[in-house]
Enzyme design. Structure first.
Site, PDB file in Angstrom:
ATOM      1  N   GLY A 166      -9.823  -4.219   1.480  1.00 55.89           N
ATOM      2  CA  GLY A 166      -9.297  -3.786   2.775  1.00 55.89           C
ATOM      3  C   GLY A 166      -9.694  -2.356   3.090  1.00 55.89           C
ATOM      4  N   ASP A 167      -8.874  -1.696   3.880  1.00 53.99           N
ATOM      5  CA  ASP A 167      -9.237  -0.351   4.333  1.00 53.99           C
ATOM      6  C   ASP A 167      -8.908   0.749   3.336  1.00 53.99           C
ATOM      7  OD1 ASP A 167      -6.499  -1.122   5.034  1.00 53.99           O
ATOM      8  OD2 ASP A 167      -6.334   0.909   5.810  1.00 53.99           O
ATOM      9  N   THR A 183       0.840  -1.198   0.000  1.00 49.35           N
ATOM     10  CA  THR A 183       0.000   0.000   0.000  1.00 49.35           C
ATOM     11  C   THR A 183       0.875   1.248   0.000  1.00 49.35           C
ATOM     12  OG1 THR A 183      -1.639  -1.195   1.296  1.00 49.35           O
ATOM     13  CG2 THR A 183      -1.856   1.194   1.227  1.00 49.35           C
ATOM     14  N   ARG A 240     -12.421  -9.608  -1.768  1.00 41.53           N
ATOM     15  CA  ARG A 240     -12.016  -8.976  -0.505  1.00 41.53           C
ATOM     16  C   ARG A 240     -11.484  -7.551  -0.751  1.00 41.53           C
ATOM     17  NH1 ARG A 240      -7.111  -6.526   1.678  1.00 41.53           N
ATOM     18  NH2 ARG A 240      -7.159  -6.790   3.927  1.00 41.53           N
ATOM     19  N   GLY A 274      -5.805  -4.605   6.924  1.00 41.59           N
ATOM     20  CA  GLY A 274      -6.969  -3.802   6.598  1.00 41.59           C
ATOM     21  C   GLY A 274      -8.222  -4.075   7.398  1.00 41.59           C
ATOM     22  N   THR A 307      -1.806   2.123   6.323  1.00 42.16           N
ATOM     23  CA  THR A 307      -1.314   0.893   5.691  1.00 42.16           C
ATOM     24  C   THR A 307      -1.176  -0.189   6.756  1.00 42.16           C
ATOM     25  OG1 THR A 307       0.522  -0.135   4.514  1.00 42.16           O
ATOM     26  CG2 THR A 307       1.083   1.733   5.933  1.00 42.16           C
ATOM     27  N   GLY A 308      -1.648  -1.365   6.434  1.00 40.43           N
ATOM     28  CA  GLY A 308      -1.543  -2.438   7.422  1.00 40.43           C
ATOM     29  C   GLY A 308      -2.592  -3.506   7.207  1.00 40.43           C
TER      30      GLY A 308
END
Lengths: 179, 135
Positions: B31-32, B1, B29, B55, B52-53
């Site tokens: 994520g954030d 990300t 799927r 999500g 970032t991480g």
């Protein structure tokens, strides 16, 4: 009267970045792209460009680098493709735009900006987002443009681990859980 | 990300994030990163954040908007708000990752709770920082 203050911060992802697996050359490569991107964005801001322009142009540099998980260099899905997401938000207007699960848009952050500026929506996803981007002239590419060998190897490792442990995301305990 | 947050010459702050998501993801799927409030948020009255991480945690804990809300409603500094969410709330929840954040004065925070985060910044005085690990 001095110039108005401008500032910028960028990231290229977080996770299990092990010093033991990072060669000096590789570390220099990462820092070189990060430096180039942050300085480019800062220069645009100093020239008076709007924040959203600086954000998009900076992120496009990172999307174009195979080092980072975005654009070229994006990780693989289970099916061996790339599904990209991006978003942008303006703190003054509170306008926002996002695209999710797109496979053929060269720069997802450009698409997010277009959704924010040109559409009445906030988030478009999948085929619809791709159609919208295409109709509005954003560059389209084959999904394989985002391929990189080291991400393919990461997929193979993740699938091997998933097969060993169990089916499903419960077994995704490696570095692949990071976005 | 990847992501960027900026303060522009008109005094606006903007955040953006772009990602390839998670290796071996299935079933559409997401994520954030494309979720406003989770992975990306901006409000001139508080701050602009790109995350970032892992999500799923960033979505459930509404991370980007939570940092802004702590500044806006609790009067926390950018650094305190970002650190609390990343190194307290997220850590207790088990969510790995980090954020970059900037406020309307150009203050920058880049906390993370993972081993490293590729990051760089240039502040209002032109000071350049580029780093990967905690040190």
């Amino acid at each position: 009267q001095g110039k108005p203050p401008v500032a910028i911060a960028i990231h290229g992802g977080a996770g299990t970045i092990l010093k033991s697996s990072m060669t000096p050359e590789k570390e220099a490569d990462y820092k070189k792209v990060l430096t180039h991107a942050v300085k480019h964005g800062y220069t645009l801001l100093q020239k008076g460009e709007k924040g959203e322009v600086a954000v998009v142009e900076t992120i496009k540099i990172l999307e174009s680098s195979p080092l980072f998980n975005a654009g070229i260099g994006a990780v693989y899905t289970f099916d061996g493709e790339h599904e990209l997401d991006a978003s942008i938000m303006h703190g003054g207007s509170k306008n926002a735009g996002a695209v999710a699960g797109v496979k053929t848009i060269r720069s997802p952050i450009e698409a997010a900006l277009m959704v924010m500026n040109e559409s009445p929506h906030v988030m478009l996803s999948g085929k619809g987002a791709e159609d919208y981007a295409k109709e509005n002239g954003l560059e389209q590419v084959d999904n394989s443009v985002f391929d990189t060998e080291f991400r393919k190897q990461a997929l193979d490792k993740a699938k091997a681990r998933m097969q060993q442990v169990s089916n499903g995301y419960g077994s995704q305990q490696g570095n692949e859980r990071f976005g | 990300t990847v992501g960027a947050v900026v303060l522009d010459s008109e005094g606006n702050i903007v955040a953006g994030t772009s990602t390839g998501g998670m290796t071996a993801k299935r079933y559409g799927r997401i994520g954030d990163s494309p979720v406003i409030g989770a992975g990306t948020y901006a409000d001139n009255e508080s701050c602009a954040v790109s995350a970032t991480g892992h999500g799923e945690y960033f979505i459930r804990y509404n991370v980007a908007a939570d940092i802004c809300a702590r500044m806006k409603y609790q009067g926390l500094s950018l650094s305190d708000a970002a650190n609390t969410v990343v190194n307290d709330v997220l850590v207790k929840a088990g969510g790995d990752g980090g954020v970059i954040a900037i406020d309307a004065k150009g203050n920058v925070a880049m906390p993370f709770n993972s081993a490293g985060m590729y990051r760089a910044s240039i502040d209002v005085n032109g000071n350049v920082k580029v780093a990967i690990y905690k040190d």
